[in-house]
Design a protein around this motif. Sequence first.
Motif, PDB file in Angstrom:
ATOM      1  N   ILE A  30       7.168  -4.948  -8.724  1.00 62.51           N
ATOM      2  CA  ILE A  30       6.456  -4.170  -9.745  1.00 62.51           C
ATOM      3  C   ILE A  30       5.871  -2.978  -9.007  1.00 62.51           C
ATOM      4  N   ASN A  31       6.365  -1.789  -9.303  1.00 61.48           N
ATOM      5  CA  ASN A  31       5.915  -0.606  -8.575  1.00 61.48           C
ATOM      6  C   ASN A  31       4.915   0.165  -9.423  1.00 61.48           C
ATOM      7  N   ALA A  32       3.617  -0.057  -9.129  1.00 60.45           N
ATOM      8  CA  ALA A  32       2.579   0.589  -9.943  1.00 60.45           C
ATOM      9  C   ALA A  32       1.967   1.773  -9.202  1.00 60.45           C
ATOM     10  N   TRP A  33       2.768   2.454  -8.406  1.00 62.47           N
ATOM     11  CA  TRP A  33       2.192   3.538  -7.585  1.00 62.47           C
ATOM     12  C   TRP A  33       1.638   4.683  -8.417  1.00 62.47           C
ATOM     13  N   MET A  34       2.100   4.795  -9.666  1.00 63.24           N
ATOM     14  CA  MET A  34       1.644   5.912 -10.493  1.00 63.24           C
ATOM     15  C   MET A  34       0.495   5.557 -11.434  1.00 63.24           C
ATOM     16  N   LEU A  70       3.352  -1.927   4.093  1.00 68.17           N
ATOM     17  CA  LEU A  70       2.844  -0.568   4.283  1.00 68.17           C
ATOM     18  C   LEU A  70       3.915   0.486   4.032  1.00 68.17           C
ATOM     19  N   TRP A  71       3.586   1.440   3.203  1.00 65.56           N
ATOM     20  CA  TRP A  71       4.459   2.603   2.963  1.00 65.56           C
ATOM     21  C   TRP A  71       4.468   3.481   4.215  1.00 65.56           C
ATOM     22  N   GLU A  72       5.624   3.986   4.563  1.00 64.72           N
ATOM     23  CA  GLU A  72       5.721   4.899   5.704  1.00 64.72           C
ATOM     24  C   GLU A  72       6.793   5.923   5.444  1.00 64.72           C
ATOM     25  N   LEU A 121      16.948  -1.723  -0.912  1.00 63.68           N
ATOM     26  CA  LEU A 121      16.939  -0.334  -1.367  1.00 63.68           C
ATOM     27  C   LEU A 121      16.229  -0.205  -2.707  1.00 63.68           C
ATOM     28  N   TYR A 122      15.686   0.963  -2.966  1.00 63.83           N
ATOM     29  CA  TYR A 122      14.984   1.205  -4.226  1.00 63.83           C
ATOM     30  C   TYR A 122      14.979   2.692  -4.520  1.00 63.83           C
ATOM     31  N   SER A 123      14.680   3.013  -5.722  1.00 63.30           N
ATOM     32  CA  SER A 123      14.361   4.376  -6.159  1.00 63.30           C
ATOM     33  C   SER A 123      14.022   4.222  -7.625  1.00 63.30           C
ATOM     34  N   ASP A 124      13.373   5.212  -8.195  1.00 61.48           N
ATOM     35  CA  ASP A 124      12.990   4.981  -9.583  1.00 61.48           C
ATOM     36  C   ASP A 124      13.549   5.993 -10.555  1.00 61.48           C
ATOM     37  N   LEU A 125      14.483   6.805 -10.104  1.00 64.98           N
ATOM     38  CA  LEU A 125      14.889   7.904 -10.978  1.00 64.98           C
ATOM     39  C   LEU A 125      16.166   7.646 -11.785  1.00 64.98           C
ATOM     40  N   MET A 179       7.366  -3.180   5.607  1.00 60.45           N
ATOM     41  CA  MET A 179       7.205  -1.728   5.479  1.00 60.45           C
ATOM     42  C   MET A 179       8.046  -1.249   4.295  1.00 60.45           C
ATOM     43  N   LYS A 180       7.654  -0.085   3.789  1.00 63.43           N
ATOM     44  CA  LYS A 180       8.487   0.594   2.796  1.00 63.43           C
ATOM     45  C   LYS A 180       8.782   1.967   3.382  1.00 63.43           C
ATOM     46  N   LEU A 181      10.000   2.156   3.814  1.00 63.63           N
ATOM     47  CA  LEU A 181      10.405   3.396   4.467  1.00 63.63           C
ATOM     48  C   LEU A 181      10.920   4.367   3.433  1.00 63.63           C
ATOM     49  N   ASP A 182      10.070   5.302   3.077  1.00 58.85           N
ATOM     50  CA  ASP A 182      10.388   6.189   1.963  1.00 58.85           C
ATOM     51  C   ASP A 182      11.105   7.452   2.449  1.00 58.85           C
ATOM     52  N   GLU A 183      11.811   8.057   1.555  1.00 61.21           N
ATOM     53  CA  GLU A 183      12.372   9.396   1.764  1.00 61.21           C
ATOM     54  C   GLU A 183      13.176   9.580   3.045  1.00 61.21           C
ATOM     55  N   CYS A 184      13.882   8.537   3.460  1.00 61.02           N
ATOM     56  CA  CYS A 184      14.749   8.728   4.629  1.00 61.02           C
ATOM     57  C   CYS A 184      16.157   9.095   4.160  1.00 61.02           C
ATOM     58  N   LEU A 241       0.862  -1.183   0.000  1.00 64.60           N
ATOM     59  CA  LEU A 241       0.000   0.000   0.000  1.00 64.60           C
ATOM     60  C   LEU A 241       0.894   1.228   0.000  1.00 64.60           C
ATOM     61  N   GLU A 242       0.542   2.213  -0.794  1.00 69.62           N
ATOM     62  CA  GLU A 242       1.313   3.459  -0.866  1.00 69.62           C
ATOM     63  C   GLU A 242       0.798   4.439   0.206  1.00 69.62           C
ATOM     64  N   PRO A 243       1.255   5.702   0.242  1.00 69.44           N
ATOM     65  CA  PRO A 243       0.967   6.582   1.388  1.00 69.44           C
ATOM     66  C   PRO A 243      -0.506   6.649   1.808  1.00 69.44           C
ATOM     67  N   GLY A 244      -1.422   6.540   0.813  1.00 68.56           N
ATOM     68  CA  GLY A 244      -2.836   6.810   1.062  1.00 68.56           C
ATOM     69  C   GLY A 244      -3.554   5.904   2.053  1.00 68.56           C
ATOM     70  N   ALA A 255      -0.630  11.760   4.976  1.00 74.18           N
ATOM     71  CA  ALA A 255       0.710  11.583   4.375  1.00 74.18           C
ATOM     72  C   ALA A 255       0.816  12.603   3.239  1.00 74.18           C
ATOM     73  N   TYR A 256       1.948  13.204   3.039  1.00 69.76           N
ATOM     74  CA  TYR A 256       3.161  13.270   3.799  1.00 69.76           C
ATOM     75  C   TYR A 256       3.004  14.309   4.908  1.00 69.76           C
ATOM     76  N   SER A 257       3.658  14.330   6.032  1.00 70.31           N
ATOM     77  CA  SER A 257       4.350  13.265   6.724  1.00 70.31           C
ATOM     78  C   SER A 257       3.364  12.207   7.230  1.00 70.31           C
ATOM     79  N   ILE A 278      13.579   0.092   1.922  1.00 71.48           N
ATOM     80  CA  ILE A 278      14.037   1.343   2.520  1.00 71.48           C
ATOM     81  C   ILE A 278      14.780   2.141   1.461  1.00 71.48           C
ATOM     82  N   ARG A 279      14.686   3.478   1.553  1.00 72.99           N
ATOM     83  CA  ARG A 279      15.344   4.239   0.493  1.00 72.99           C
ATOM     84  C   ARG A 279      16.711   4.758   0.887  1.00 72.99           C
ATOM     85  N   ALA A 280      17.133   4.457   2.119  1.00 70.86           N
ATOM     86  CA  ALA A 280      18.482   4.870   2.506  1.00 70.86           C
ATOM     87  C   ALA A 280      19.086   3.837   3.430  1.00 70.86           C
TER      88      ALA A 280
HETATM   89  C1  GAL Z   1       8.351   8.193  -3.833  1.00 78.58           C
HETATM   90  C2  GAL Z   1       8.777   6.755  -3.928  1.00 78.58           C
HETATM   91  C3  GAL Z   1       7.775   6.026  -4.791  1.00 78.58           C
HETATM   92  C4  GAL Z   1       6.382   6.199  -4.209  1.00 78.58           C
HETATM   93  C5  GAL Z   1       6.059   7.656  -3.962  1.00 78.58           C
HETATM   94  C6  GAL Z   1       4.732   7.798  -3.258  1.00 78.58           C
HETATM   95  O1  GAL Z   1       9.228   8.921  -3.127  1.00 78.58           O
HETATM   96  O2  GAL Z   1      10.066   6.641  -4.481  1.00 78.58           O
HETATM   97  O3  GAL Z   1       8.113   4.677  -4.893  1.00 78.58           O
HETATM   98  O4  GAL Z   1       6.268   5.491  -3.009  1.00 78.58           O
HETATM   99  O5  GAL Z   1       7.067   8.274  -3.214  1.00 78.58           O
HETATM  100  O6  GAL Z   1       4.399   9.132  -3.007  1.00 78.58           O
END
Ligand code: GAL
Length: 688
Positions: free
Chosen positions: A462-466, A281-283, A410-414, A338-343, A243-246, A251-253, A396-398
């Motif tokens: 498979i990251n279909a958050w978008m 769960l995204w956090e 670790l992950y990121s999509d850019l 968990m998915k610890l984003d933006e740390c 599940l993504e932030p929603g 969220a955010y924070s 986790i992103r960091a």
């Molecule tokens: C990004 C993250 C994406 C997605 C998005 C949700 O920072 O890299 O995978 O979770 O946040 O707002």
Amino acid sequence: MEQTWKRLLPTVFCLEAGEKEALLPQDILGSRKKEEKLLTMEEAALPVQLCGSAVRIDRNGALFTMPVSEKERFYGLGLQMHSFLQNGKRKRLTTNADAPGDTGDSHAPAPFFVSSAGYGILADSARTVEVDFGCSVRCGQRGDDGAGSVADNTQELYQEKQRGQEVTIFIKGAPGLRLYCFVGGTIKGAVEQYNLFCGGGCLPPLWGLGNLYRCYTQMTQEGVEALLCQLEKERMPFSMIGLEPGWQSHAYSSSLVFGDAFPHPERLFETAQEKGVKVNLWEQAYVHPSSPIFQKIKPYSGEYEVWGGVAPDFAFKKAREIYGAHQQKLIRMGAAAMKLDECDGSDYTGHWFFPDYARFPSGLNGEEERNLYGAMVARTIEEAYRREDRRTFSQIRANYSHGAPLPFVLYSDLYDHGQFLRALCNAGFSGLLWSPEVRQSQSAEELVRRVQAVVFSPLSLINAWMVPNPPWKQFDIDQNKRNELLEDSVLQERVRRLLGVRNRLVPYLYAAFFRYEQDGTPPFRPLVMDYPQEERFWETDDCYMMGDFLLIAPILADTGQTGREVRLPEGGWYDFWTGERYVGGQDYWLETEEIPVFVKENSMLPLAEETDMPGRDTVFSLEVRLYGENPKPFCLVEDDGESFAYERGEQRALWLEKTEDGVRMPESYRYRIERVVQMGMGDGGMRE
Ligand code: GAL
């Protein structure tokens, strides 16, 4: 300054100089050391290079210098996206999201490097560490690098080259220095010693090695439940859903509690469980004022906010306790990961993070907190799972040094696909795991290439958050958003088949992770680790070993290429898909729809069924493939696949051995041999 390396363990030395800082990463993250195992190692000598090393501490900071021979090669420094071989480079290691250049900025800039001479050095500091591999030149020490002639293009003009004859580690502002040296004889050996020192590798639960689907960020509970049914009906083999932030009320924070879009979380967890799917769960670790833990954790947080929330000081025990206790509540509800984003913080995408001068209750400043943040959050969450006696495989992103025992990918999509693969290779040098996640694509072919690479990576994601619809129903992001779906299911079939292959690999991967846990051997590693003698692999950053017997050579997704060149190491190799035998020590151009995967001669590959969804009660039906005439015995591992009982001795090694008429395996509740197949002996043919 006079300095001496002291032996700590048979293969580990330590150098301390100057004033010790109050809190170093080893003090915060280093309590898991596999001491018993390290004590069994044969005593190694201090590398000669270190005998000539020197330390200088002055108002600039702490500087360590050692001589370097021209032949020595250096790798590591965490998750470097932009370079592989570090010779001639100067890196300033700062935790940063989306680093655009080869500066040392990284989601996980571990201040640890390895040398081809078979040792590794960890700079135990949370400050920004600068490492220079012969980039800077002391006056009078320049070697002959062609200086004097002027290049007529910028690429050559500004190319980084090894010019100097020393490696330096510089920690600006530090009053002292603490370094560890790990001696392993080879690159792989040194990495193993480092990983053991950090606590050995993580062991994911069985379900963590399956496939993970991350849902559209605007999906409500109803949408997620419908998706779960759809995936099941269409037989798309996912063992995890994210599940993504929603899911949260804010969220955010993060508020860290379910919001109106998810009115019945218990029902969601139940539905997922019925289908054998775990929920992730995204956090964000930044706690929003509306969170039930906000008031409690605020006094133990830094003086600057991030995304409108407080940034807990995870170096401070009280903050860990409050955050960890709340995580336990979510875990008990059913959150398996968990998915610890933006740390990671960012200087390149919007400057969102606390500043370096921010003060924190533990006494660490913003710079130190930033570098350690991901690792400290990961540790806090891992401990919460541990208290519940449940393993996790989270994201986790960091991360930083001491990463091996943390079950976080670790992950990121850019980044482009080549950078994704390089990061996968580099991660193996520093006790880190990285997933080249799949997102939107320009074409069906590109999507398939991306899926091919993730199913042969640490986390099949498979990251279909978008996008509201699964990407195999429409790879184009805009059309996907407009619900303009593909007319046929050809793409879906191709993706399903690949996800099924991932399921087949779970027993093999689980064994590789077990080895990571026990011996510190990275389950994913660049070829130079297994084949250090072969010069052709010294700079190979687009091929890697998965476990001991599989060589993976993905075809880049975003270049439109339909083939690639692969150099096979000496010895015999078999095409994983066709069984065709290849002679190693040569280059091959492979024009193929499949991802090139090769199996080492004289190995055994236990493959599950595509439909074996990995979980606690799974009994894997194995097809054991034998490659070559004398396949080595293979060690499968049996345990409950989910708890920490294996640490209490509740696990068993099951050796598979070739016999005259098949394969012998001790009786097992986890694995059943369905068939044994001798590969490459029939019409597979041979390529030379
Ligand atoms: C990004 C993250 C994406 C997605 C998005 C949700 O920072 O890299 O995978 O979770 O946040 O707002």
